[in-house]
Design a protein around this motif. Sequence first.
Motif, mmCIF file in Angstrom:
data_model
loop_
_atom_site.group_PDB
_atom_site.id
_atom_site.type_symbol
_atom_site.label_atom_id
_atom_site.label_comp_id
_atom_site.label_asym_id
_atom_site.label_seq_id
_atom_site.Cartn_x
_atom_site.Cartn_y
_atom_site.Cartn_z
ATOM 1 N N VAL A 27 32.947 38.667 50.337
ATOM 2 C CA VAL A 27 34.321 38.563 50.803
ATOM 3 C C VAL A 27 34.404 38.243 52.302
ATOM 4 C CG1 VAL A 27 35.308 39.952 48.959
ATOM 5 C CG2 VAL A 27 34.510 41.072 51.037
ATOM 6 N N SER A 28 33.321 38.462 52.998
ATOM 7 C CA SER A 28 33.197 38.055 54.400
ATOM 8 C C SER A 28 31.710 38.002 54.722
ATOM 9 C CB SER A 28 33.917 39.042 55.330
ATOM 10 O OG SER A 28 33.223 40.278 55.361
ATOM 11 N N LYS A 29 31.364 37.583 55.943
ATOM 12 C CA LYS A 29 29.949 37.519 56.315
ATOM 13 C C LYS A 29 29.311 38.902 56.356
ATOM 14 C CE LYS A 29 30.090 33.205 58.811
ATOM 15 N NZ LYS A 29 29.887 32.482 60.044
ATOM 16 N N GLU A 30 30.136 39.907 56.566
ATOM 17 C CA GLU A 30 29.625 41.279 56.686
ATOM 18 C C GLU A 30 29.752 42.103 55.406
ATOM 19 O OE1 GLU A 30 32.318 40.274 58.832
ATOM 20 O OE2 GLU A 30 30.836 39.381 60.170
ATOM 21 N N LYS A 31 30.502 41.589 54.409
ATOM 22 C CA LYS A 31 30.811 42.453 53.264
ATOM 23 C C LYS A 31 30.665 41.710 51.938
ATOM 24 C CE LYS A 31 34.356 45.558 51.512
ATOM 25 N NZ LYS A 31 35.674 46.110 51.730
ATOM 26 N N THR A 32 29.942 42.359 51.009
ATOM 27 C CA THR A 32 29.811 41.899 49.634
ATOM 28 C C THR A 32 30.301 43.016 48.725
ATOM 29 O OG1 THR A 32 27.915 40.517 50.192
ATOM 30 C CG2 THR A 32 28.183 41.090 47.878
ATOM 31 N N VAL A 33 31.108 42.670 47.735
ATOM 32 C CA VAL A 33 31.633 43.662 46.796
ATOM 33 C C VAL A 33 31.126 43.351 45.392
ATOM 34 C CG1 VAL A 33 33.675 44.198 48.170
ATOM 35 C CG2 VAL A 33 33.781 42.389 46.450
ATOM 36 N N GLU A 34 31.087 44.377 44.580
ATOM 37 C CA GLU A 34 30.654 44.253 43.190
ATOM 38 C C GLU A 34 31.731 44.874 42.309
ATOM 39 O OE1 GLU A 34 27.390 46.666 40.714
ATOM 40 O OE2 GLU A 34 26.526 45.452 42.331
ATOM 41 N N TYR A 35 32.107 44.151 41.260
ATOM 42 C CA TYR A 35 33.123 44.677 40.344
ATOM 43 C C TYR A 35 32.920 44.036 38.965
ATOM 44 C CZ TYR A 35 35.460 40.393 41.993
ATOM 45 O OH TYR A 35 35.756 39.105 42.358
ATOM 46 N N TYR A 36 33.688 44.501 37.982
ATOM 47 C CA TYR A 36 33.576 44.024 36.611
ATOM 48 C C TYR A 36 34.912 43.446 36.157
ATOM 49 C CZ TYR A 36 29.159 46.456 36.529
ATOM 50 O OH TYR A 36 27.883 46.849 36.810
ATOM 51 N N ARG A 37 34.835 42.433 35.306
ATOM 52 C CA ARG A 37 36.023 41.814 34.716
ATOM 53 C C ARG A 37 35.783 41.614 33.230
ATOM 54 N NH1 ARG A 37 38.361 43.115 38.675
ATOM 55 N NH2 ARG A 37 39.449 41.785 40.148
ATOM 56 N N GLU A 38 36.820 41.907 32.448
ATOM 57 C CA GLU A 38 36.795 41.606 31.020
ATOM 58 C C GLU A 38 37.583 40.330 30.805
ATOM 59 O OE1 GLU A 38 38.360 45.083 29.131
ATOM 60 O OE2 GLU A 38 36.574 46.266 29.593
ATOM 61 N N PHE A 39 37.131 39.507 29.855
ATOM 62 C CA PHE A 39 37.828 38.260 29.584
ATOM 63 C C PHE A 39 37.600 37.836 28.141
ATOM 64 C CE2 PHE A 39 33.623 37.264 30.999
ATOM 65 C CZ PHE A 39 33.224 36.148 30.277
ATOM 66 N N ILE A 40 38.530 37.045 27.646
ATOM 67 C CA ILE A 40 38.484 36.538 26.277
ATOM 68 C C ILE A 40 37.924 35.123 26.297
ATOM 69 C CG2 ILE A 40 39.912 35.846 24.310
ATOM 70 C CD1 ILE A 40 41.913 38.040 25.306
ATOM 71 N N VAL A 41 36.985 34.859 25.405
ATOM 72 C CA VAL A 41 36.459 33.505 25.225
ATOM 73 C C VAL A 41 37.104 32.943 23.969
ATOM 74 C CG1 VAL A 41 34.418 32.105 24.760
ATOM 75 C CG2 VAL A 41 34.283 34.007 26.384
ATOM 76 N N ARG A 42 37.844 31.857 24.158
ATOM 77 C CA ARG A 42 38.524 31.183 23.045
ATOM 78 C C ARG A 42 38.254 29.697 23.128
ATOM 79 N NH1 ARG A 42 43.661 33.080 20.398
ATOM 80 N NH2 ARG A 42 44.126 30.878 20.316
ATOM 81 N N ALA A 43 38.272 29.062 21.980
ATOM 82 C CA ALA A 43 38.187 27.594 21.956
ATOM 83 C C ALA A 43 39.442 27.034 22.613
ATOM 84 C CB ALA A 43 38.083 27.111 20.515
ATOM 85 N N ASP A 44 39.331 25.835 23.121
ATOM 86 C CA ASP A 44 40.511 25.189 23.681
ATOM 87 C C ASP A 44 41.484 24.848 22.562
ATOM 88 O OD1 ASP A 44 39.499 25.445 26.222
ATOM 89 O OD2 ASP A 44 38.682 23.418 26.295
ATOM 90 N N ALA A 45 42.731 24.623 22.947
ATOM 91 C CA ALA A 45 43.793 24.442 21.957
ATOM 92 C C ALA A 45 44.636 23.213 22.284
ATOM 93 C CB ALA A 45 44.665 25.689 21.912
ATOM 94 N N VAL A 46 45.482 22.872 21.319
ATOM 95 C CA VAL A 46 46.406 21.758 21.454
ATOM 96 C C VAL A 46 47.765 22.169 20.907
ATOM 97 C CG1 VAL A 46 44.692 19.898 21.342
ATOM 98 C CG2 VAL A 46 45.608 20.856 19.223
ATOM 99 N N ALA A 47 48.793 21.440 21.313
ATOM 100 C CA ALA A 47 50.131 21.644 20.781
ATOM 101 C C ALA A 47 50.842 20.304 20.792
ATOM 102 C CB ALA A 47 50.884 22.668 21.619
ATOM 103 N N ILE A 48 51.829 20.148 19.889
ATOM 104 C CA ILE A 48 52.579 18.892 19.839
ATOM 105 C C ILE A 48 54.041 19.152 19.511
ATOM 106 C CG2 ILE A 48 51.971 18.450 17.419
ATOM 107 C CD1 ILE A 48 51.923 15.398 18.208
ATOM 108 N N LEU A 49 54.897 18.505 20.278
ATOM 109 C CA LEU A 49 56.324 18.471 19.986
ATOM 110 C C LEU A 49 56.563 17.218 19.159
ATOM 111 C CD1 LEU A 49 59.211 19.563 20.417
ATOM 112 C CD2 LEU A 49 59.344 18.093 22.435
#
Length: 191
Positions: A27-49
Amino acid sequence: MNIDFNVVEKLSNGFLKLFKAKVVQEVSKEKTVEYYREFIVRADAVAILVRDPNTDLLLFTSQFRPGAAFHNESPFVLDIVAGMIDKNETPLEAVLREAKEETGVQNISNVVQISPAFYTSVGGSTEKVTVFYGEADLSDLPKTLGSEDEDEYIEIIKHPASLAINNIENYNTCVSVIALQWLKAEREKRS
């Protein structure tokens, strides 16, 4: 700024694939942070009007959506035709397949891609969606369709284009809003 992103755990392997990642960020030259993130993996999608050029009706679907149910809204969400892109399928091939599977509409013409592929919720999902517009005869569609194999039970609905454009606030999915705003802008260009 440097960042390391490493998947450390698969939390769910159902319809939605949920992962946990470890992030190490400078986050800066003097500081590094460690954290966790959850996320969903999904295929890409399409839609049509889809619009019927003879009647100026627009094609919508209504089906159960857990996100709306969670928010104590009607769990049956009005949306344009949408679905996932299968492996080795182009976005155009996918959107035409989805239109046929979900509504029975065939022979869509004048198909135009109206959006780039965009993230729907980049903070928690890998999914990108591409939105299209097309025209077809909507006169002989069934009232319901869907795939029981995918637990899809879809009501097919047609709305006059002018009514939909003038009531965009009644459509609460990003792809519907984008498509209707695009159609409104296209009509304003021509008037």
